[in-house]
Design a protein around this motif. Structure first.
Motif, short mmCIF file in Angstrom:
data_model
loop_
_atom_site.label_atom_id
_atom_site.label_comp_id
_atom_site.label_asym_id
_atom_site.label_seq_id
_atom_site.Cartn_x
_atom_site.Cartn_y
_atom_site.Cartn_z
N ALA A 60 0.85 -1.20 0.00
CA ALA A 60 0.00 0.00 0.00
C ALA A 60 0.88 1.24 0.00
O ALA A 60 2.00 1.23 0.52
CB ALA A 60 -0.92 -0.01 1.21
N VAL B 134 -6.27 0.22 -7.28
CA VAL B 134 -6.91 0.24 -5.96
C VAL B 134 -8.02 1.28 -5.96
O VAL B 134 -8.07 2.16 -6.81
CB VAL B 134 -5.90 0.56 -4.83
CG1 VAL B 134 -4.82 -0.51 -4.76
CG2 VAL B 134 -5.27 1.94 -5.00
N THR C 96 -11.05 7.67 -1.02
CA THR C 96 -11.57 6.62 -1.90
C THR C 96 -11.94 7.20 -3.26
O THR C 96 -12.13 8.41 -3.40
CB THR C 96 -12.82 5.94 -1.30
OG1 THR C 96 -13.90 6.89 -1.28
CG2 THR C 96 -12.55 5.39 0.09
N ARG D 111 -14.62 -0.63 5.07
CA ARG D 111 -14.38 -1.69 4.07
C ARG D 111 -12.92 -1.88 3.73
O ARG D 111 -12.57 -2.86 3.08
CB ARG D 111 -15.17 -1.37 2.81
CG ARG D 111 -16.64 -1.31 3.07
CD ARG D 111 -17.39 -0.92 1.84
NE ARG D 111 -18.76 -0.59 2.24
CZ ARG D 111 -19.51 0.28 1.63
NH1 ARG D 111 -19.07 0.90 0.57
NH2 ARG D 111 -20.72 0.51 2.06
N ARG D 112 -12.08 -0.93 4.11
CA ARG D 112 -10.65 -1.03 3.84
C ARG D 112 -9.91 -0.58 5.10
O ARG D 112 -10.25 0.42 5.70
CB ARG D 112 -10.27 -0.12 2.68
CG ARG D 112 -10.95 -0.48 1.39
CD ARG D 112 -10.69 0.63 0.37
NE ARG D 112 -11.35 0.35 -0.89
CZ ARG D 112 -12.47 0.95 -1.29
NH1 ARG D 112 -13.06 1.84 -0.53
NH2 ARG D 112 -12.99 0.68 -2.46
N MET E 193 -2.80 -3.19 3.10
CA MET E 193 -4.19 -2.79 3.24
C MET E 193 -5.04 -4.06 3.24
O MET E 193 -4.77 -4.98 2.48
CB MET E 193 -4.57 -1.91 2.06
CG MET E 193 -5.80 -1.11 2.23
SD MET E 193 -5.49 0.35 3.20
CE MET E 193 -6.18 1.54 2.10
N SER F 161 -8.79 -5.41 2.54
CA SER F 161 -10.06 -5.05 1.90
C SER F 161 -11.05 -6.18 2.09
O SER F 161 -10.71 -7.27 2.57
CB SER F 161 -9.85 -4.79 0.41
OG SER F 161 -9.55 -6.02 -0.24
N GLU F 162 -12.27 -5.92 1.66
CA GLU F 162 -13.30 -6.97 1.69
C GLU F 162 -12.86 -8.19 0.90
O GLU F 162 -13.10 -9.32 1.31
CB GLU F 162 -14.61 -6.44 1.12
CG GLU F 162 -15.23 -5.34 1.94
CD GLU F 162 -16.34 -4.64 1.20
OE1 GLU F 162 -17.44 -4.56 1.76
OE2 GLU F 162 -16.11 -4.19 0.06
N ASP G 119 -9.84 -9.29 0.42
CA ASP G 119 -8.84 -10.03 1.20
C ASP G 119 -9.53 -10.91 2.24
O ASP G 119 -9.16 -12.07 2.43
CB ASP G 119 -7.88 -9.07 1.90
CG ASP G 119 -7.04 -8.26 0.93
OD1 ASP G 119 -6.59 -8.81 -0.08
OD2 ASP G 119 -6.85 -7.05 1.20
#
Length: 138
Positions: free
Chosen positions: A12, A33, A50, A100-101, A114, A116-117, A119
């Protein structure tokens, strides 16, 4: 024990508070991303930017993304997790704050990844994933 370091997507990158949103969008495209942690002048996280923020809070509001900075949109208390944290801590942090992140920080307070959903979807069992979704989207 599975840790944040095991689940995260490594590599990241920060975006400085002074960087413009058009450059942020370009960096998101280059990195593939949808979010970038925002760092202050001391390289401390002060928020997350975002792709949706850029569209809704800048472009749709009639602002020029080449004139608005990441710092202009960085709001709230930034959330992060230690790379050594376990799955329960990750789920509590993300679910409890409906995020969500989640940036992952190492013992030297450096950004290392990072979560995330996507992952979580790769790592969690169906029951854990269902609980996460219910908490984040409640």
């Amino acid at each position: 024990m599975t840790t944040a370091a095991d689940i995260m997507t490594p590599g990241a990158q920060w975006i400085p508070v002074t960087e413009t949103l058009d450059r942020a969008a370009q960096l998101m495209r280059e990195l593939n991303v949808g979010a970038l942690p925002v760092s202050d002048t001391n390289e401390r996280m002060c928020g997350i930017l975002t792709d949706r923020d850029i569209v809704v809070k800048c472009i749709a509001a009639g602002h020029d993304p080449s004139q608005v900075t990441a710092g202009d949109l960085a709001q709230g208390t930034p959330r992060w997790i230690s790379s050594e944290s376990g799955v329960d801590e990750i789920l509590d942090e993300m679910g409890g704050h409906q995020i969500r992140r989640l940036p992952v920080i190492d013992e030297n307070k450096r950004l290392v990844g990072m979560i995330s959903e996507a992952d979580l979807a790769r790592e969690l069992g169906d029951d854990q994933l269902a609980d996460f979704v219910a908490r984040v989207y409640a």
